[in-house]
Design a protein around this motif. Structure first.
Motif, PDB file in Angstrom:
ATOM      1  N   LEU A  93       0.823  -1.209   0.000  1.00 27.70           N
ATOM      2  CA  LEU A  93       0.000   0.000   0.000  1.00 27.70           C
ATOM      3  C   LEU A  93       0.856   1.259   0.000  1.00 27.70           C
ATOM      4  O   LEU A  93       0.585   2.231  -0.727  1.00 27.70           O
ATOM      5  CB  LEU A  93      -0.920  -0.008   1.218  1.00 27.70           C
ATOM      6  CG  LEU A  93      -1.848   1.204   1.378  1.00 27.70           C
ATOM      7  CD1 LEU A  93      -2.805   1.297   0.194  1.00 27.70           C
ATOM      8  CD2 LEU A  93      -2.619   1.123   2.691  1.00 27.70           C
ATOM      9  N   LYS A  94       1.921   1.238   0.774  1.00 31.43           N
ATOM     10  CA  LYS A  94       2.823   2.385   0.833  1.00 31.43           C
ATOM     11  C   LYS A  94       3.511   2.612  -0.512  1.00 31.43           C
ATOM     12  O   LYS A  94       3.625   3.751  -0.990  1.00 31.43           O
ATOM     13  CB  LYS A  94       3.869   2.159   1.922  1.00 31.43           C
ATOM     14  CG  LYS A  94       4.803   3.326   2.141  1.00 31.43           C
ATOM     15  CD  LYS A  94       5.754   3.051   3.301  1.00 31.43           C
ATOM     16  CE  LYS A  94       6.694   4.238   3.514  1.00 31.43           C
ATOM     17  NZ  LYS A  94       7.641   3.990   4.633  1.00 31.43           N
ATOM     18  N   LEU A  95       3.953   1.500  -1.137  1.00 38.09           N
ATOM     19  CA  LEU A  95       4.610   1.623  -2.440  1.00 38.09           C
ATOM     20  C   LEU A  95       3.638   2.112  -3.509  1.00 38.09           C
ATOM     21  O   LEU A  95       3.983   2.942  -4.362  1.00 38.09           O
ATOM     22  CB  LEU A  95       5.202   0.260  -2.849  1.00 38.09           C
ATOM     23  CG  LEU A  95       6.380  -0.256  -2.010  1.00 38.09           C
ATOM     24  CD1 LEU A  95       6.777  -1.654  -2.463  1.00 38.09           C
ATOM     25  CD2 LEU A  95       7.572   0.700  -2.124  1.00 38.09           C
ATOM     26  N   SER A  96       2.407   1.603  -3.456  1.00 40.20           N
ATOM     27  CA  SER A  96       1.399   2.029  -4.430  1.00 40.20           C
ATOM     28  C   SER A  96       1.063   3.510  -4.271  1.00 40.20           C
ATOM     29  O   SER A  96       0.899   4.237  -5.254  1.00 40.20           O
ATOM     30  CB  SER A  96       0.135   1.190  -4.275  1.00 40.20           C
ATOM     31  OG  SER A  96       0.398  -0.174  -4.525  1.00 40.20           O
ATOM     32  N   LYS A  97       0.975   3.948  -3.034  1.00 40.07           N
ATOM     33  CA  LYS A  97       0.688   5.359  -2.774  1.00 40.07           C
ATOM     34  C   LYS A  97       1.817   6.244  -3.290  1.00 40.07           C
ATOM     35  O   LYS A  97       1.570   7.294  -3.900  1.00 40.07           O
ATOM     36  CB  LYS A  97       0.498   5.573  -1.281  1.00 40.07           C
ATOM     37  CG  LYS A  97       0.073   6.988  -0.914  1.00 40.07           C
ATOM     38  CD  LYS A  97      -0.169   7.107   0.582  1.00 40.07           C
ATOM     39  CE  LYS A  97      -0.582   8.543   0.931  1.00 40.07           C
ATOM     40  NZ  LYS A  97      -0.804   8.691   2.392  1.00 40.07           N
ATOM     41  N   ALA A  98       3.060   5.816  -3.067  1.00 41.55           N
ATOM     42  CA  ALA A  98       4.211   6.589  -3.555  1.00 41.55           C
ATOM     43  C   ALA A  98       4.227   6.645  -5.079  1.00 41.55           C
ATOM     44  O   ALA A  98       4.496   7.690  -5.677  1.00 41.55           O
ATOM     45  CB  ALA A  98       5.516   5.983  -3.021  1.00 41.55           C
ATOM     46  N   ALA A  99       3.916   5.494  -5.713  1.00 45.19           N
ATOM     47  CA  ALA A  99       3.887   5.458  -7.179  1.00 45.19           C
ATOM     48  C   ALA A  99       2.788   6.350  -7.729  1.00 45.19           C
ATOM     49  O   ALA A  99       2.968   7.037  -8.739  1.00 45.19           O
ATOM     50  CB  ALA A  99       3.695   4.019  -7.660  1.00 45.19           C
ATOM     51  N   LEU A 100       1.630   6.361  -7.044  1.00 41.12           N
ATOM     52  CA  LEU A 100       0.517   7.206  -7.481  1.00 41.12           C
ATOM     53  C   LEU A 100       0.877   8.684  -7.361  1.00 41.12           C
ATOM     54  O   LEU A 100       0.596   9.481  -8.270  1.00 41.12           O
ATOM     55  CB  LEU A 100      -0.723   6.894  -6.641  1.00 41.12           C
ATOM     56  CG  LEU A 100      -1.973   7.728  -6.948  1.00 41.12           C
ATOM     57  CD1 LEU A 100      -2.399   7.528  -8.391  1.00 41.12           C
ATOM     58  CD2 LEU A 100      -3.102   7.364  -5.988  1.00 41.12           C
ATOM     59  N   ALA A 102       3.880   9.984  -7.428  1.00 44.48           N
ATOM     60  CA  ALA A 102       4.889  10.291  -8.460  1.00 44.48           C
ATOM     61  C   ALA A 102       4.231  10.442  -9.825  1.00 44.48           C
ATOM     62  O   ALA A 102       4.587  11.324 -10.615  1.00 44.48           O
ATOM     63  CB  ALA A 102       5.956   9.195  -8.498  1.00 44.48           C
ATOM     64  N   SER A 103       3.251   9.583 -10.107  1.00 45.97           N
ATOM     65  CA  SER A 103       2.544   9.655 -11.388  1.00 45.97           C
ATOM     66  C   SER A 103       1.753  10.947 -11.521  1.00 45.97           C
ATOM     67  O   SER A 103       1.763  11.603 -12.575  1.00 45.97           O
ATOM     68  CB  SER A 103       1.618   8.445 -11.534  1.00 45.97           C
ATOM     69  OG  SER A 103       0.886   8.509 -12.736  1.00 45.97           O
ATOM     70  N   LEU A 104       1.083  11.350 -10.441  1.00 52.11           N
ATOM     71  CA  LEU A 104       0.321  12.597 -10.453  1.00 52.11           C
ATOM     72  C   LEU A 104       1.238  13.813 -10.609  1.00 52.11           C
ATOM     73  O   LEU A 104       0.915  14.758 -11.331  1.00 52.11           O
ATOM     74  CB  LEU A 104      -0.507  12.720  -9.169  1.00 52.11           C
ATOM     75  CG  LEU A 104      -1.658  11.722  -9.009  1.00 52.11           C
ATOM     76  CD1 LEU A 104      -2.310  11.870  -7.634  1.00 52.11           C
ATOM     77  CD2 LEU A 104      -2.690  11.928 -10.104  1.00 52.11           C
ATOM     78  N   LYS A 105       2.386  13.766  -9.935  1.00 56.86           N
ATOM     79  CA  LYS A 105       3.349  14.859 -10.044  1.00 56.86           C
ATOM     80  C   LYS A 105       3.889  14.967 -11.468  1.00 56.86           C
ATOM     81  O   LYS A 105       4.015  16.066 -12.023  1.00 56.86           O
ATOM     82  CB  LYS A 105       4.500  14.636  -9.065  1.00 56.86           C
ATOM     83  CG  LYS A 105       5.521  15.761  -9.055  1.00 56.86           C
ATOM     84  CD  LYS A 105       6.603  15.492  -8.017  1.00 56.86           C
ATOM     85  CE  LYS A 105       7.633  16.620  -8.015  1.00 56.86           C
ATOM     86  NZ  LYS A 105       8.714  16.372  -7.021  1.00 56.86           N
ATOM     87  N   SER A 106       4.194  13.815 -12.079  1.00 57.92           N
ATOM     88  CA  SER A 106       4.683  13.804 -13.459  1.00 57.92           C
ATOM     89  C   SER A 106       3.613  14.325 -14.419  1.00 57.92           C
ATOM     90  O   SER A 106       3.917  15.069 -15.356  1.00 57.92           O
ATOM     91  CB  SER A 106       5.097  12.384 -13.840  1.00 57.92           C
ATOM     92  OG  SER A 106       5.505  12.328 -15.184  1.00 57.92           O
ATOM     93  N   GLU A 107       2.371  13.951 -14.165  1.00 58.35           N
ATOM     94  CA  GLU A 107       1.270  14.403 -15.022  1.00 58.35           C
ATOM     95  C   GLU A 107       1.095  15.911 -14.930  1.00 58.35           C
ATOM     96  O   GLU A 107       0.901  16.592 -15.938  1.00 58.35           O
ATOM     97  CB  GLU A 107      -0.016  13.693 -14.621  1.00 58.35           C
ATOM     98  CG  GLU A 107      -1.213  14.073 -15.484  1.00 58.35           C
ATOM     99  CD  GLU A 107      -2.486  13.388 -15.033  1.00 58.35           C
ATOM    100  OE1 GLU A 107      -3.558  13.721 -15.570  1.00 58.35           O
ATOM    101  OE2 GLU A 107      -2.418  12.522 -14.136  1.00 58.35           O
ATOM    102  N   ARG A 108       1.164  16.446 -13.704  1.00 56.88           N
ATOM    103  CA  ARG A 108       1.032  17.895 -13.524  1.00 56.88           C
ATOM    104  C   ARG A 108       2.170  18.637 -14.225  1.00 56.88           C
ATOM    105  O   ARG A 108       1.956  19.663 -14.863  1.00 56.88           O
ATOM    106  CB  ARG A 108       1.016  18.238 -12.027  1.00 56.88           C
ATOM    107  CG  ARG A 108      -0.274  17.888 -11.321  1.00 56.88           C
ATOM    108  CD  ARG A 108      -0.353  18.539  -9.953  1.00 56.88           C
ATOM    109  NE  ARG A 108       0.699  18.059  -9.078  1.00 56.88           N
ATOM    110  CZ  ARG A 108       0.569  17.035  -8.252  1.00 56.88           C
ATOM    111  NH1 ARG A 108      -0.584  16.359  -8.211  1.00 56.88           N
ATOM    112  NH2 ARG A 108       1.558  16.660  -7.469  1.00 56.88           N
ATOM    113  N   SER A 109       3.398  18.093 -14.085  1.00 55.17           N
ATOM    114  CA  SER A 109       4.553  18.727 -14.726  1.00 55.17           C
ATOM    115  C   SER A 109       4.409  18.723 -16.245  1.00 55.17           C
ATOM    116  O   SER A 109       4.674  19.732 -16.914  1.00 55.17           O
ATOM    117  CB  SER A 109       5.835  17.994 -14.316  1.00 55.17           C
ATOM    118  OG  SER A 109       6.954  18.518 -14.981  1.00 55.17           O
TER     119      SER A 109
END
Length: 337
Positions: A93-100, A102-109
């Motif tokens: 769960l912690k890894l999935s949250k971190a990946a999510l 990171a994905s949202l941050k990349s999408e915003r960028s």
């Protein structure tokens, strides 16, 4: 006095009671673990605190001296397995949250970069006009170029007619005003090119660079300069260019000192420089065409005294304004046939 048989019966009864009590405790602990496992995926639950409490209970339960019972050992193994699964689920769960995240941050960028690049292309493009530029929009600048001929040029001609030395020299006056707009445009082109060359040289970039990184940096810098010049036309200081053109006109026509006394001519030169500068900072670039020998209805308008039966151009009174990339005619030149 108790017999050996009675003693054994008492111990067996005590052992059974102890087993039952331990089963009840382990069953209760297992239910607690199962309950916590069902909520492991909810990031808002305080899973770590509940797991700690469960572990404390289990620790107390398994610390009892009776560990030789097969049932107790099985329950202990089941509980350990549940705890291990719970830890794995929390880790995932912690890894999935971190990946999510990171994905949202990349999408915003990526979205921000795309918006910035799109806005830049719109500002540099002639297909979409930036309404905030007001009178400096491409279509508005082309209209100003037309007004130079139809309004300001005519006012200047009337003012020049007032000088006796120039009253009968219509051909000279037409060539003079034609030369002013052509000279203004060329001077502005050269000045802008010099500015870009100097900026590139100041940062160590030359025109003959072949490295992709240097070529990309050069293009980025030129686009930034073009955008700045396009947005700064209202306050960019053009007085030096105006003075250079005035001095060139006066020195060329030194036989007519009265030109220095014509205020309308000075205004005309200033307006030609301003409009030429606005034309030269457009992207794609514009250029003037004035050396055609054959009349073309797509590029020219005949002067009212022209011979309508002839397509031979005798002289050009006003240059044709064209877009350099597409060769599109933006304003038709005025020619005498």
């Amino acid at each position: 006095m108790k017999t050996e048989k009675d003693t054994r019966a008492g111990l067996s009864h005590l052992h059974n009671n102890t087993i039952l009590a331990l089963k009840d405790k382990l069953s209760s602990s297992k239910k607690n673990i199962n309950s916590k496992m069902n909520f492991a995926s909810d990031a808002q639950l305080n899973a770590s605190t509940e797991t700690s409490q469960s572990c404390s209970t289990l620790s107390h339960a398994v610390s009892m001296p009776v560990l030789t019972c097969p049932n107790c050992l099985q329950y202990r193994q089941d509980v350990d397995k549940l705890l291990s699964n719970n830890a794995e689920l929390k880790k995932e769960l912690k890894l999935s949250k971190a990946a999510l995240e990171a994905s949202l941050k990349s999408e915003r960028s990526l979205r921000d970069r795309l918006a910035t690049e799109t806005q830049k292309q719109i500002k540099l493009s002639d297909k979409f006009e930036d309404l905030t530029l007001g009178s400096n929009r491409p279509t508005a600048v082309v209209e100003q170029y037309g007004s130079l001929y139809s309004e300001i040029r005519l006012d200047t001609l009337d003012s020049l007619d007032a000088f006796p030395q120039l009253a009968d020299l219509d051909n000279l006056k037409n060539k003079l005003l034609f030369s002013v707009i052509v000279l203004s445009f060329r001077t502005c082109q050269q000045k802008i090119q010099q500015l870009k060359e100097k900026l590139l040289a100041d940062v160590g970039i030359t025109r003959n660079e072949t490295k992709p990184e240097a070529m990309s940096a050069s293009k980025t810098l030129e686009e930034a300069v073009s955008l700045y010049l396009k947005q700064s036309v209202d306050w960019y200081n053009l007085s030096q260019l105006t003075q250079e053109i005035q001095a060139s006109i006066y020195s060329t026509l030194y036989d007519y000192p009265c030109l220095k006394q014509c205020s309308k001519l000075k205004v005309y030169i200033e307006e030609c420089v301003k409009v030429s500068w606005k034309l030269c900072v457009q992207c794609p670039t514009y250029y003037l065409e004035f050396d055609c020998k054959i009349y073309s209805p797509n590029k020219h308008v005949r002067f009212h005294t022209s011979n309508a039966d002839s397509n031979a151009v005798k002289s050009c009174l006003w240059p044709t304004l064209l877009e350099a990339k597409s060769k599109t005619c933006l304003y038709k030149g005025i020619v005498l046939t």
